[in-house]
Design a protein around this motif. Structure first.
Motif, PDB file in Angstrom:
ATOM      1  N   VAL A 258       0.857  -1.185   0.000  1.00 30.67           N
ATOM      2  CA  VAL A 258       0.000   0.000   0.000  1.00 30.67           C
ATOM      3  C   VAL A 258       0.892   1.233   0.000  1.00 30.67           C
ATOM      4  CG1 VAL A 258      -1.811   1.265   1.194  1.00 30.67           C
ATOM      5  CG2 VAL A 258      -1.774  -1.237   1.293  1.00 30.67           C
ATOM      6  N   ARG A 259       0.841   2.000  -1.055  1.00 30.36           N
ATOM      7  CA  ARG A 259       1.601   3.249  -1.112  1.00 30.36           C
ATOM      8  C   ARG A 259       0.647   4.400  -0.854  1.00 30.36           C
ATOM      9  NH1 ARG A 259       6.606   4.341  -2.136  1.00 30.36           N
ATOM     10  NH2 ARG A 259       7.201   6.492  -2.549  1.00 30.36           N
ATOM     11  N   GLY A 286      -4.747   8.931   2.121  1.00 34.86           N
ATOM     12  CA  GLY A 286      -5.510   8.609   0.930  1.00 34.86           C
ATOM     13  C   GLY A 286      -6.389   7.383   1.107  1.00 34.86           C
ATOM     14  N   SER A 287      -5.831   6.323   1.712  1.00 44.16           N
ATOM     15  CA  SER A 287      -6.554   5.059   1.884  1.00 44.16           C
ATOM     16  C   SER A 287      -7.479   5.077   3.085  1.00 44.16           C
ATOM     17  CB  SER A 287      -5.561   3.903   2.028  1.00 44.16           C
ATOM     18  OG  SER A 287      -4.739   4.094   3.183  1.00 44.16           O
ATOM     19  N   ALA A 315       5.149   6.752   1.520  1.00 37.75           N
ATOM     20  CA  ALA A 315       5.837   5.490   1.778  1.00 37.75           C
ATOM     21  C   ALA A 315       4.991   4.315   1.318  1.00 37.75           C
ATOM     22  CB  ALA A 315       6.153   5.346   3.268  1.00 37.75           C
ATOM     23  N   GLU A 316       5.666   3.179   1.173  1.00 38.71           N
ATOM     24  CA  GLU A 316       5.008   1.925   0.826  1.00 38.71           C
ATOM     25  C   GLU A 316       5.082   0.988   2.022  1.00 38.71           C
ATOM     26  OE1 GLU A 316       5.384  -0.250  -3.181  1.00 38.71           O
ATOM     27  OE2 GLU A 316       6.625  -1.449  -1.828  1.00 38.71           O
ATOM     28  N   SER A 334      11.832   4.074   1.031  1.00 35.48           N
ATOM     29  CA  SER A 334      10.720   4.591   0.248  1.00 35.48           C
ATOM     30  C   SER A 334      10.143   5.878   0.810  1.00 35.48           C
ATOM     31  CB  SER A 334       9.611   3.535   0.159  1.00 35.48           C
ATOM     32  OG  SER A 334       9.113   3.234   1.441  1.00 35.48           O
ATOM     33  N   TRP A 335      10.726   6.371   1.908  1.00 37.44           N
ATOM     34  CA  TRP A 335      10.132   7.530   2.575  1.00 37.44           C
ATOM     35  C   TRP A 335      10.603   8.838   1.951  1.00 37.44           C
ATOM     36  CZ3 TRP A 335       6.937   7.270   7.072  1.00 37.44           C
ATOM     37  CH2 TRP A 335       6.670   5.973   7.474  1.00 37.44           C
ATOM     38  N   ALA A 336       9.671   9.784   1.839  1.00 34.27           N
ATOM     39  CA  ALA A 336       9.978  11.142   1.394  1.00 34.27           C
ATOM     40  C   ALA A 336       8.956  12.081   2.025  1.00 34.27           C
ATOM     41  CB  ALA A 336       9.904  11.244  -0.130  1.00 34.27           C
TER      42      ALA A 336
END
Length: 453
Positions: A258-259, A286-287, A315-316, A334-336
């Protein structure tokens, strides 16, 4: 945060500290004096040389997209005081940390992290790890362990039957030794989850009014877990996965990735005498889903996971299996930074109770469930067991008591001050004993997360 180039606040940096001593020591290094060759890049890296007691300065570098830390000092804490001091200096937005190109020693470490992240995201990196035994040997080991757990579950059922046959009053007379012996038998059976629940049973007798009722409730849940393990072949797959997790079997994070833009809501540690467990709650803006990230530290080491509370990050996450399970694994690298849009979507007290009830249907052994309560007011209340507090709907429809743990934390008074008698939004863990507030928002703070732990 509003983008990759935006620096953290001092509060977010201090939230990463493994303990109070590290926060204090890091604060002393948050000045330009000890540092040289300090710099940062828009890609999410901060570096610098810190003068120490020796002739050679400590090389400190932080990947803020992890976050992850490296320092040449001998500290076993993550992050160490040098990383905290460097981040605090960076957060102050002074000219002591200017944008630039990372030196060779920092770039080498950063490149290694990027390479490992790329390998992990590749199809080959997600395959079977090197050194994994052949499938047949792994299957035989799993069958032998399952047989030992079954033997332990049958023995535990007999001990529970003996306890009920002799009466719950005998539990107080027997003392804790009997429970510890039973827990040790579960450890021998390779069922650490059962062992932990047995130890919890042993701590209940003689703990105040109503302890026999609480003991009976926990015995019933333990019996239910035993029965579920013994009949796991008949259970739906998600519930069977939950049962395996609850008895102590580990499983990889193998759900659909899940991104999302994840808001870091809370982070706190617990210690069982051997291992420090760090729990970090995040929310996908978002989710609309919560996720729990766990990290462990043994032999006096602090867990390596350290996230800036109140920050939002792209992130994912990869979920673990099991009915109602929220635990997920962070895909490293994956973090930003990302914009913060505000608190999680929530509702009144009744909606939180409904959510907790639905979660219990999928996992009856669930201790707590994350909820967001909107328009609630912290209110003092008197009960037969003494004075306490509750979170009441601003319109007065219903309320939830605060757990005994929440009443002992200074975050309660921070919440009361934030409210000032008015409605606030609260993120909390909801369980059988009530709610434990972990973060809050008010009209005055807007999208800013106020940590309560």
């Amino acid at each position: 945060m509003t983008g990759p180039g935006v620096r953290w606040t001092a509060e977010q940096v201090l939230a990463l500290a493994p303990d109070a001593a590290s926060r204090k020591a890091g604060g002393r290094l948050a000045a330009a004096g000890p540092w040289s060759a300090a710099g940062s890049s828009g890609g999410g890296a901060v570096w610098g040389l810190c003068k120490g007691s020796g002739s050679k300065p400590y090389q400190t570098v932080v990947d803020t997209t992890g976050p992850a830390y490296a320092c040449s000092c001998p500290s076993r804490k993550f992050p160490c005081k040098h990383a905290l001091g460097l981040l605090l200096l960076w957060a102050s937005e002074t000219d002591a940390v200017r944008d630039g190109t990372a030196p060779e020693w920092a770039e080498e470490w950063l490149a290694g992290r990027r390479g490992r992240a790329e390998q992990e995201r590749s199809p080959e990196g997600r395959g079977r790890p090197e050194g994994t035994a052949a499938p047949d040997a792994a299957r035989r080991r799993a069958e032998r362990r399952a047989a030992r757990i079954t033997s332990g579950a049958l023995e535990l059922e007999q001990r529970l039957a003996d306890l009920l046959r002799g009466g719950l009053a005998s539990a107080e007379q027997a003392g804790y030794g009997l429970w510890e012996e039973t827990a040790a038998r579960m450890v021998d059976a390779q069922a650490p989850g059962l062992a932990a629940r047995v130890r919890e049973l042993g701590a209940i007798p003689g703990t105040g009014p109503g302890w026999p009722v609480r003991l009976l409730e926990e015995c019933a849940l333990l019996h239910l877990l035993d029965s579920a393990w013994l009949g796991r072949e008949l259970l739906p797959a998600p519930l069977a996965a939950t049962v395996r997790t609850r008895v102590g079997l580990t499983a990889p994070a193998d759900g659909a990735p899940v991104r999302d833009r994840w808001l870091v809501l809370a982070q706190y540690d617990s210690f069982d005498g051997k291992v420090t467990t760090r729990r970090a709650w995040v929310y996908g803006q978002g989710s609309g889903r919560f996720a729990l990230l766990l990290s462990y530290g043994a032999a006096g080491r602090a867990p390596q996971l350290a996230l800036p509370v109140g920050a939002a990050v792209e992130a994912e996450l990869v979920p673990y299996g099991g009915a109602g399970q929220l635990r997920a694994e962070l895909r490293e690298g994956s973090w930003a930074p990302a914009p913060v849009e505000g608190p999680p979507r929530g509702g009144p007290v009744a909606a939180a109770l409904d959510a907790y009830g639905r979660a219990l249907a999928g996992d009856p052994w669930l201790g707590s469930w994350p909820v967001t309560l909107t328009d609630v007011v912290p209110v003092p209340v008197s009960t037969p067991d003494g004075d306490g507090w509750q979170l009441a709907d601003a319109r007065g429809h219903s309320a939830l008591p605060l757990t005994p743990v929440a009443l002992t934390r200074p975050g309660l008074w921070k919440l009361v001050a934030l409210s000032g008698g008015g409605p606030v939004t609260v993120f909390a863990e909801c369980g059988q004993a009530g709610v434990t507030p972990l973060a809050a928002w008010s009209a005055a703070t807007g999208a800013e997360t106020v940590p309560l732990i």
